[in-house]
Design a protein around this motif. Structure first.
Motif, PDB file in Angstrom:
ATOM      1  N   HIS A   1     -12.829   3.246 -19.145  1.00 25.20           N
ATOM      2  CA  HIS A   1     -11.945   2.665 -18.142  1.00 25.20           C
ATOM      3  C   HIS A   1     -12.250   1.205 -17.893  1.00 25.20           C
TER       4      HIS A   1
ATOM      5  N   LEU B   1      -7.165   3.091 -18.270  1.00 21.73           N
ATOM      6  CA  LEU B   1      -8.074   4.230 -18.263  1.00 21.73           C
ATOM      7  C   LEU B   1      -7.684   5.188 -19.376  1.00 21.73           C
TER       8      LEU B   1
ATOM      9  N   PRO C   1     -12.453   5.990 -10.871  1.00 21.36           N
ATOM     10  CA  PRO C   1     -11.859   6.393 -12.147  1.00 21.36           C
ATOM     11  C   PRO C   1     -11.801   7.909 -12.344  1.00 21.36           C
TER      12      PRO C   1
END
Length: 130
Positions: free
Chosen positions: A36, A25, A43
């Motif tokens: 990501h 990420l 995320p």
């Protein structure tokens, strides 16, 4: 800043080069997702925690006189969460299983972080030039 194809290519390349890497990420230093490759987790939440880890890591290195933040590796029962500075505006976070070779993880992440920092700086500079 939106994720450039080159940034996603860097994250995908890390997955190829680092065995047991389970996620990658890239976030801004204020906790916004840029790109990501993570599954089975949110995320946005990971990006926010990454920014918090960056803040704590930066304060800690500063407090003990060790300069600016470069990286933070957290080891858990089932794996690693590693956070790396990627220029002045981005943070790279990698997730790896407990079987990962941390030395390889660090080596590849540092290289990718440098390339991503250059891409991010270029992306941020582009609007200023036009």
């Amino acid at each position: 800043m939106t994720a450039a194809p080159e940034v996603l290519a860097e994250l995908q390349g890390l997955r190829v080069r680092v065995p047991h890497l389970t996620g990658a990420l890239l976030a801004s230093t204020d906790g916004l997702v840029i790109a990501h490759l993570v599954d089975d987790m949110e995320p946005d939440g990971v990006a926010a925690l990454t920014a918090a880890a960056l803040g704590v890591g930066a304060r800690l290195t500063n407090a003990v006189g060790h300069g600016g933040f470069r990286e933070l590796v957290v080891s858990g029962d089932r794996g690693y969460v590693a956070t790396y500075a990627a220029g002045s505006s981005c943070v790279l976070t990698l997730l790896a299983s407990a079987d990962a070779n941390v030395g390889r993880l660090n080596l590849e992440a540092r290289r990718a972080g440098s390339r991503i920092a250059a891409l991010a700086d270029d992306a941020l500079e582009r609007p200023r030039r036009t």
